[in-house]
Design a protein around this motif. Structure first.
Motif, mmCIF file in Angstrom:
data_model
loop_
_atom_site.group_PDB
_atom_site.id
_atom_site.type_symbol
_atom_site.label_atom_id
_atom_site.label_comp_id
_atom_site.label_asym_id
_atom_site.label_seq_id
_atom_site.Cartn_x
_atom_site.Cartn_y
_atom_site.Cartn_z
ATOM 1 N N GLY A 266 0.987 10.105 7.465
ATOM 2 C CA GLY A 266 1.599 9.219 6.515
ATOM 3 C C GLY A 266 2.730 8.796 6.424
ATOM 4 O O GLY A 266 3.222 8.554 5.514
ATOM 5 N N LYS A 267 2.978 8.515 7.722
ATOM 6 C CA LYS A 267 4.646 8.701 8.084
ATOM 7 C C LYS A 267 5.500 8.014 7.407
ATOM 8 O O LYS A 267 7.137 7.675 7.239
ATOM 9 N N VAL A 268 4.909 6.320 7.461
ATOM 10 C CA VAL A 268 5.233 5.071 7.191
ATOM 11 C C VAL A 268 4.234 5.364 5.276
ATOM 12 O O VAL A 268 3.236 4.768 4.785
ATOM 13 N N PRO A 269 5.098 5.977 4.941
ATOM 14 C CA PRO A 269 3.944 5.663 2.818
ATOM 15 C C PRO A 269 3.993 4.757 2.764
ATOM 16 O O PRO A 269 3.002 4.341 1.426
ATOM 17 N N ILE A 270 4.894 3.494 3.254
ATOM 18 C CA ILE A 270 5.136 1.799 1.913
ATOM 19 C C ILE A 270 4.442 1.257 3.076
ATOM 20 O O ILE A 270 5.188 1.087 4.161
ATOM 21 N N GLN A 271 3.316 -0.035 2.897
ATOM 22 C CA GLN A 271 3.000 -0.781 3.767
ATOM 23 C C GLN A 271 2.635 -1.809 3.067
ATOM 24 O O GLN A 271 2.100 -2.120 2.276
ATOM 25 N N GLU A 272 3.113 -3.819 3.321
ATOM 26 C CA GLU A 272 2.745 -4.185 2.883
ATOM 27 C C GLU A 272 1.127 -4.985 3.399
ATOM 28 O O GLU A 272 0.923 -4.958 4.266
ATOM 29 N N LEU A 273 0.853 -5.727 2.263
ATOM 30 C CA LEU A 273 -0.226 -5.713 2.165
ATOM 31 C C LEU A 273 0.072 -7.924 2.351
ATOM 32 O O LEU A 273 0.275 -7.844 1.330
ATOM 33 N N GLN B 276 6.950 5.153 -8.103
ATOM 34 C CA GLN B 276 7.255 4.537 -8.801
ATOM 35 C C GLN B 276 8.742 4.494 -7.932
ATOM 36 O O GLN B 276 9.629 3.541 -7.520
ATOM 37 N N GLU B 277 9.689 5.698 -7.753
ATOM 38 C CA GLU B 277 11.012 5.898 -7.222
ATOM 39 C C GLU B 277 10.645 5.289 -5.872
ATOM 40 O O GLU B 277 11.573 4.117 -5.197
ATOM 41 N N ALA B 278 9.858 5.640 -4.698
ATOM 42 C CA ALA B 278 10.161 4.809 -3.201
ATOM 43 C C ALA B 278 9.308 3.723 -3.349
ATOM 44 O O ALA B 278 9.975 2.776 -2.436
ATOM 45 N N PHE C 249 1.117 -1.492 0.083
ATOM 46 C CA PHE C 249 0.010 -0.142 0.246
ATOM 47 C C PHE C 249 1.000 1.041 0.437
ATOM 48 O O PHE C 249 1.397 1.393 0.608
ATOM 49 N N VAL C 250 0.741 1.824 -1.077
ATOM 50 C CA VAL C 250 1.287 3.515 -0.933
ATOM 51 C C VAL C 250 1.091 4.804 -0.976
ATOM 52 O O VAL C 250 -0.643 4.585 -1.603
ATOM 53 N N ASP C 251 1.085 5.437 -0.151
ATOM 54 C CA ASP C 251 0.157 6.782 0.580
ATOM 55 C C ASP C 251 0.715 7.857 -0.210
ATOM 56 O O ASP C 251 1.856 8.417 0.047
ATOM 57 N N VAL C 252 0.326 8.271 -0.897
ATOM 58 C CA VAL C 252 0.846 8.793 -2.196
ATOM 59 C C VAL C 252 0.700 10.552 -0.938
ATOM 60 O O VAL C 252 1.444 11.400 -1.947
#
Length: 652
Positions: A484-491, A458-460, A438-441
């Motif tokens: 959204g301090k953790v912008p990428i979370q694994e699902l 894409q860079e993240a 999950f990417v928090d834009v």
């Protein structure tokens, strides 16, 4: 020319009390043929008995090969007949073939030896005389030896007195283990030779396979001048027979088999047929739908369905006993219509009823007989010459009220459930999705890398997948807390795992049910045994499994014994014809030259045939342990131990 009777279709079997002349007529044979056809091939109730049994046997064979139809599985998984949303591998799981191979290979690996025992009065007298003379020589061995030295003559009545046992107990064992009459050796060699010529070991594999898959097996012994005694495999799916509840079919009065033959084969088998006969036969092919309830054979119009059958009835042996002028009596054979007048003084009539076999051949669906005649070279037991044995030997160890059960018939329902479970596993796997992120834009927009590079999704993702690191901010640019301090979370998608585990447990459940209903446990089916199980427990489990399928082995041995008995009874036929007699003596010469003289007398003796099974590994181990204990205690010597190891029958 084919004989064509004038009457219509028979309603049932003809009378057994008909005269011999009537039984020899082609009309009588046609009544028998039509009655068999009506019983097995009539479709008054939708499908014929032959078609139902054949379809069931074909289905069992398909399951045994792992090639059963998949239409039933598609019907289970389809919605209103629509399979467009399913992309599954419908190939059946070949679970059942493994269990079939285990049982079949286990039976065919079981070794045995064919033994004959001459039970006629002459052979019994010879055996008794030998035992009596041997006991005389054993009891008086010292006196006879001294007398031989004094006179220079041999007063021993046995040929090799130095090899005689020492007492009566040893003599009893000697008579069971070592004594063998030459006529018995010749009989065993004849049977072994006929089995070898007909490749019976290959036939036996097919018989064992049928017993496991179909629950019924059949073999046919016959005699002809071209090949001598033949032993042939018979496909149970082509069999017809009278109703019986005997698992060994001892009380049937007719038996036969259906063969699909080309007109060329029919002409070769029945050379008296004319071209007009063949053209007439071609109009009544007895097509595949008539016999098998199946449409679509391309060659059905080039084939005719011929029913070959044997019918057991009885004939009257009538003799005219005439008294001669010298006071002697002379017997003259007459037909059963002979009736002497009441005032006859010098002759009278005696008669007896004997069982006979008639051989017939008929084209299905057409009222003509290709053959009807009194069978030649009928096999009759020496103990009762009024009886006759069928050429077919059939056994179905688990038959009740005509329904035949087999190992495969027990497994079909569970094999279907295993296949459905396998398809469900595929269906769950197809619907499972891989773990994502999950990417928090909005969280990414608050991050400034400080090097002028834009931190976009894409860079993240590239940084995350390559390094596993994520850059985020706990505060926004305005100083507020950043949600959204953790912008990428694994699902993690774990919804399908529990379903697959449940389906695997279901799969194992139905596999265990197959083991339970067949008795083929893990100790026998090749599965990995429990590391904590003791070797003795594993062997006990394997022995229990062997017990569960022992009836199949016994049925296979029954067919072998019956075939050997029929061969023994047909030896007399071989000796009556110069060509087959010369071929028999030439083949026996390969085994034992001394048996050639005894072959001439085979038809004068009556033999009991039995099989001596070789002990299995477990029995051999127990025997060897007993031998070692006896050797250590001094109860037996080394020579005795060697002799004991050579004995195949552990009861002895």
């Amino acid at each position: 020319m084919i004989n064509k009777p004038s009457h219509g279709k028979a309603k049932g079997f003809p009378s057994q009390y008909a005269s011999d002349i009537e039984k020899d007529s082609i009309e009588y044979g046609l009544q028998v043929g039509l009655a068999i056809e009506s019983e097995w091939f009539s479709r008054d109730y939708g499908s014929s008995l032959y078609g139902e049994i054949r379809s069931e046997f074909i289905m069992r064979r398909l399951y045994a090969r792992g090639e059963q139809p998949v239409e039933k599985y598609k019907n289970e998984l389809s919605v209103n007949g629509d399979l467009s949303y399913l992309n599954l591998d419908w190939t059946p799981v070949p679970i059942v073939p493994k269990f079939v191979d285990i049982v079949v290979n286990g039976m065919t690996d079981k070794g045995y030896q064919i033994k004959s025992y001459a039970s006629d009065p002459y052979a019994v007298k010879e055996r008794t005389d030998f035992a009596f003379n041997a006991m005389r020589d054993i009891t008086n061995q010292a006196l006879i030896s001294e007398l031989n030295e004094l006179t220079g003559k041999n007063f021993f009545k046995t040929p090799n007195p130095e090899e005689l046992p020492q007492n009566k107990q040893e003599l009893d064992m000697y008579m069971q283990l070592n004594y063998k009459q030459a006529i018995e050796i010749a009989e065993e060699e004849v049977i072994e030779n006929v089995f070898s010529y007909n490749k019976y070991e290959e036939v036996k594999k097919r018989l064992a396979y049928d017993l496991v898959v179909l629950g019924i097996s059949a073999v046919k012994t016959d005699f002809n001048l071209a090949n001598g005694v033949t032993v042939e495999y018979v496909d149970p799916a082509n069999l017809v027979y009278s109703y019986t509840e005997d698992p060994n079919f001892e009380d049937i009065y007719y038996v036969g088999e259906l063969k699909s033959m080309s007109l060329q084969e029919v002409k070769k088998l029945f050379p008296y047929l004319t071209q007009e006969d063949l053209k007439e036969i071609e109009k009544y092919p007895g097509d595949a739908n008539y016999t098998r309830n199946y449409y679509g054979q391309d060659d059905q119009y080039n084939q005719v369905q011929v029913l070959f059958f044997e019918y057991k009835t009885y004939n009257n042996q009538v003799f005219k006993i005439k008294e001669t002028d010298q006071g002697l009596e002379k017997a003259l054979e007459k037909d059963d219509s002979f009736n002497p007048p009441e005032n006859a003084e010098n002759y009278n009539k005696v008669h007896r009823a004997i069982e006979v076999l008639y051989s017939g051949a008929k084209i299905l669906g057409y009222e003509k007989m290709l053959k009807w005649e009194l069978a030649e070279n009928m096999t009759r037991p020496f103990s009762d010459q009024t009886k006759v044995q069928m050429n077919y030997s059939i056994t179905a160890p688990r038959m009740y009220k005509g329904r035949i059960e087999s190992i495969i018939s027990k497994c079909i329902g569970f094999a279907d459930m295993i296949q459905l479970t396998h398809l469900k596993i595929q269906q769950v796997l197809a619907r499972m999705v891989p773990d994502g992120v999950f990417v928090d834009v909005d969280g990414l927009a608050e991050v400034d890398l400080g090097n002028g590079t834009s931190y976009n999704p894409q860079e993240a993702l590239n940084m995350y997948f390559q390094t596993g690191s994520i850059v985020g901010r706990s505060l926004t640019q305005d100083g507020d807390l950043n949600s959204g301090k953790v912008p990428i979370q694994e699902l993690q998608s774990s919804s399908g795992i529990s379903k697959i585990q449940a389906l695997i447990q279901t799969y194992q459940y139905y596999l265990q049910m197959i083991r339970d209903v067949t008795g083929l446990n893990e100790a026998r089916d090749g599965s990995q045994p429990n590391k904590d199980s003791l070797v003795g427990l594993q062997k006990l489990a394997a022995a229990a499994s062997n017990t569960a399928t022992k009836h199949i082995l016994q049925s296979l041995m029954y067919l072998t014994v019956r075939s050997a008995e029929n061969i023994s009874l047909r030896v007399a036929d071989m000796l009556n014809f110069p060509l087959t007699k010369q071929a028999l003596m030439g083949s026996i010469n390969q085994f034992n030259v001394s048996s050639l003289q005894e072959v001439e007398k085979l038809n004068l003796h009556e033999f009991g045939i039995f099989l001596e099974l070789e002990p299995d590994e477990e029995e051999q181990q127990v025997l060897e342990q007993n031998i070692q204990v006896a050797l250590q205690s001094g109860q037996i010597g080394l020579e005795d131990a060697i002799d004991i190891r050579e004995i195949r029958n552990l009861k002895l």
